[in-house]
Design a protein around this motif. Structure first.
Motif, mmCIF file in Angstrom:
data_model
loop_
_atom_site.group_PDB
_atom_site.id
_atom_site.type_symbol
_atom_site.label_atom_id
_atom_site.label_comp_id
_atom_site.label_asym_id
_atom_site.label_seq_id
_atom_site.Cartn_x
_atom_site.Cartn_y
_atom_site.Cartn_z
ATOM 1 N N LEU A 95 -99.770 9.590 -50.373
ATOM 2 C CA LEU A 95 -98.981 10.819 -49.639
ATOM 3 C C LEU A 95 -98.130 10.337 -49.228
ATOM 4 N N GLN A 96 -96.782 10.955 -49.753
ATOM 5 C CA GLN A 96 -95.406 10.371 -49.359
ATOM 6 C C GLN A 96 -94.848 11.014 -48.527
ATOM 7 N N ALA A 97 -95.271 12.002 -47.779
ATOM 8 C CA ALA A 97 -94.390 12.308 -46.461
ATOM 9 C C ALA A 97 -95.277 13.463 -45.602
ATOM 10 N N THR A 150 -103.095 7.439 -42.569
ATOM 11 C CA THR A 150 -103.572 7.568 -43.920
ATOM 12 C C THR A 150 -102.987 7.091 -44.629
ATOM 13 N N GLY A 151 -101.722 6.267 -44.147
ATOM 14 C CA GLY A 151 -101.470 5.247 -44.573
ATOM 15 C C GLY A 151 -100.073 5.710 -45.422
ATOM 16 N N ALA A 152 -99.496 7.249 -44.870
ATOM 17 C CA ALA A 152 -98.509 8.058 -45.658
ATOM 18 C C ALA A 152 -97.992 7.619 -45.150
ATOM 19 N N ARG A 153 -96.521 7.286 -46.393
ATOM 20 C CA ARG A 153 -95.373 6.424 -46.335
ATOM 21 C C ARG A 153 -94.586 6.784 -45.176
ATOM 22 N N ASN A 154 -94.650 8.677 -45.183
ATOM 23 C CA ASN A 154 -92.496 9.151 -44.177
ATOM 24 C C ASN A 154 -92.981 9.957 -43.491
ATOM 25 N N VAL A 155 -92.319 9.995 -42.234
ATOM 26 C CA VAL A 155 -92.904 10.926 -41.529
ATOM 27 C C VAL A 155 -90.744 11.491 -41.248
ATOM 28 N N VAL A 156 -91.909 13.158 -41.290
ATOM 29 C CA VAL A 156 -90.132 13.843 -41.442
ATOM 30 C C VAL A 156 -90.042 15.093 -39.954
ATOM 31 N N GLY A 157 -89.324 15.871 -39.651
ATOM 32 C CA GLY A 157 -89.370 16.866 -38.474
ATOM 33 C C GLY A 157 -89.200 17.832 -38.989
ATOM 34 N N ASP A 158 -88.755 18.420 -40.667
ATOM 35 C CA ASP A 158 -88.228 19.063 -41.196
ATOM 36 C C ASP A 158 -88.803 19.972 -42.171
ATOM 37 N N PRO A 159 -89.800 20.572 -42.507
ATOM 38 C CA PRO A 159 -89.979 20.695 -43.515
ATOM 39 C C PRO A 159 -89.406 21.373 -44.945
ATOM 40 N N ASP A 211 -87.376 19.478 -50.374
ATOM 41 C CA ASP A 211 -86.491 18.895 -51.435
ATOM 42 C C ASP A 211 -86.396 17.481 -52.180
ATOM 43 N N ASP A 212 -87.537 16.673 -51.024
ATOM 44 C CA ASP A 212 -87.479 14.568 -51.376
ATOM 45 C C ASP A 212 -88.108 14.313 -52.457
ATOM 46 N N SER A 213 -87.067 14.155 -53.393
ATOM 47 C CA SER A 213 -87.134 14.354 -54.376
ATOM 48 C C SER A 213 -88.782 12.971 -55.514
ATOM 49 N N ALA A 214 -89.039 12.651 -53.919
ATOM 50 C CA ALA A 214 -90.060 11.679 -53.930
ATOM 51 C C ALA A 214 -91.288 12.769 -54.340
ATOM 52 N N VAL A 215 -91.254 13.713 -53.229
ATOM 53 C CA VAL A 215 -92.479 14.665 -53.353
ATOM 54 C C VAL A 215 -92.836 15.574 -55.256
ATOM 55 N N ASP A 216 -94.080 15.563 -55.456
ATOM 56 C CA ASP A 216 -94.018 16.439 -56.176
ATOM 57 C C ASP A 216 -95.033 17.328 -55.859
ATOM 58 N N ALA A 217 -95.666 17.433 -54.700
ATOM 59 C CA ALA A 217 -96.245 18.431 -54.561
ATOM 60 C C ALA A 217 -96.926 18.866 -52.934
ATOM 61 N N LEU A 220 -92.383 30.325 -50.023
ATOM 62 C CA LEU A 220 -91.351 30.544 -51.397
ATOM 63 C C LEU A 220 -90.640 29.778 -51.269
ATOM 64 N N ALA A 221 -90.254 28.061 -49.950
ATOM 65 C CA ALA A 221 -89.289 27.137 -50.415
ATOM 66 C C ALA A 221 -89.779 26.341 -51.504
ATOM 67 N N CYS A 222 -91.208 26.811 -51.615
ATOM 68 C CA CYS A 222 -91.465 25.910 -52.738
ATOM 69 C C CYS A 222 -91.393 25.823 -53.892
ATOM 70 N N ILE A 223 -91.757 27.067 -53.669
ATOM 71 C CA ILE A 223 -91.346 28.027 -55.573
ATOM 72 C C ILE A 223 -89.681 27.671 -55.429
ATOM 73 N N ALA A 224 -88.715 27.798 -55.139
ATOM 74 C CA ALA A 224 -87.756 27.442 -55.502
ATOM 75 C C ALA A 224 -87.317 26.467 -55.489
#
Ligand code: ISE
Length: 331
Positions: free
Chosen positions: A30-32, A48-57, A62-68, A83-87
């Motif tokens: 779990l990256q974020a 859950t041991g997720a690595r990061n917390v972010v406030g903004d989708p 766009d985080d290169s460490a997130v694969d899916a 749509l943003a994920c597809i882009a």
């Protein structure tokens, strides 16, 4: 190699997805976790041991460490975030419904096709529920003869949002629209919607649908059933019928009664379905092989029925379900 997942939304479903991925899906990290409420996101990450917390989708997508990406934000954000994920070219498991409006679903279909790769799975997890799957397998083998009718009941303890009858059609019933369409292997022809006139504001919504294959599907959605979370169904075939069976782990005999407990919401009822859906999604993303999960096309089809259902509720008429022709990309 690790497969890193980011989850948008740290409410009931976001937290549950995070738990499932952390505890029940091997081979992922779990990256974020993303939520406008950073405290809520932090709590889910800590649990859950997720690595990061972010406030903004966008920061997560766009985080290169997130694969899916998993989208478990409120309904109105599902299509824009998909749509943003597809882009970004990232596979996405988006909670149902894809949108409450077909025009947004069509934009997703167009974007996915333009990208040239199937990236979207919709969280219609009932397709992975062992009881629905068993009935579908029986039908596909011909054990029950031709399917004729499907009776569905969908009861929640209390509304989780400001109740409007449309929400029963746009937010709750899409589960049945999708799973019955999948089970019967037929799109819908029309929908009629009724409510008990003496039921007041939170009265159940009762829908009758006809499929293009000539089946009848009836769905009671009762968002204020109070007694428990209860999803039932009976498939009527030419040669026999089959009932869904909810997981029950104990029959209790007490005080001259036999008692079966009901869960308070959908998570315990569909615990297997969510687990299997999430595992199947990761496997498909990694192997490129399809699973029984719902595509963006299936998401569009469920929304097309919901839209017709809302019109049927408003007008009291039987409304035809209108869909575009299925693009080759989704065949
Ligand atoms: C909720 O969003 C779900 O997906 C549940 O499965 C459903 O029972 C409930 O009515 C919805 O609000």
């Amino acid at each position: 190699m690790t497969f890193a997942i980011g989850i948008i939304g740290a409410g009931v479903m976001g937290a549950d997805h995070a738990r499932i991925f952390a505890e029940e899906v091997p081979g992922i990290v779990l990256q974020a976790i993303c939520d406008a409420d950073q405290g809520r996101a932090r709590k889910v990450a800590d649990d859950t041991g997720a690595r990061n917390v972010v406030g903004d989708p966008p920061a997560l997508i766009d985080d290169s460490a997130v694969d899916a990406v998993v989208i478990a934000a409120p309904d109105q954000f599902h299509a824009p975030l998909t749509l943003a994920c597809i882009a970004a070219g990232k596979p996405v498991l988006c909670e149902k419904p894809l949108s409450q409006q077909t025009k947004e679903c069509l934009a997703v279909l167009e974007a996915e096709e333009k990208r040239g790769k199937r990236l979207v799975q919709i969280g219609f997890m009932r397709r992975f529920d062992p009881s629905y799957a068993e009935i579908k397998a029986m039908l596909d083998r011909g054990d029950l003869g031709r399917a004729l009718m499907f009776h569905c009941f969908h009861r929640n303890v209390a509304p989780a949002y400001d109740f409007r009858a449309e929400m029963a059609i746009c937010n709750s019933a899409p589960h049945e629209f999708d799973v019955a369409r999948w089970m019967l292997d037929s799109d819908y022809k029309s929908i009629s919607v009724f409510r008990p006139p003496n039921g007041g504001e939170t009265a159940p919504v009762f829908m009758v649908l006809e499929t293009l294959g000539g089946h009848l599907v009836n769905i009671e959605v009762n968002i204020s059933a109070t007694y428990g979370y209860d999803v039932r169904g009976e498939l009527v075939g030419e040669k026999g019928t089959a009932f869904l069976r909810a997981p029950v782990h104990a029959d209790v005999n007490l005080g001259l009664k036999q008692i079966n407990a009901y869960p308070a919401d959908w998570r315990p009822r569909f615990v297997d379905a969510y687990r299997q859906q999430n595992r199947a999604w990761v496997k498909s993303v990694l192997t490129g092989k399809p699973n029984p999960g719902a595509s963006a096309w299936d998401g569009y089809c469920a929304t097309a029925v919901a839209e017709a259902g809302v019109e049927a509720l408003k007008t009291g008429k039987t409304v035809p379900v209108q869909q575009i022709a299925k693009p080759k990309f989704y065949s």
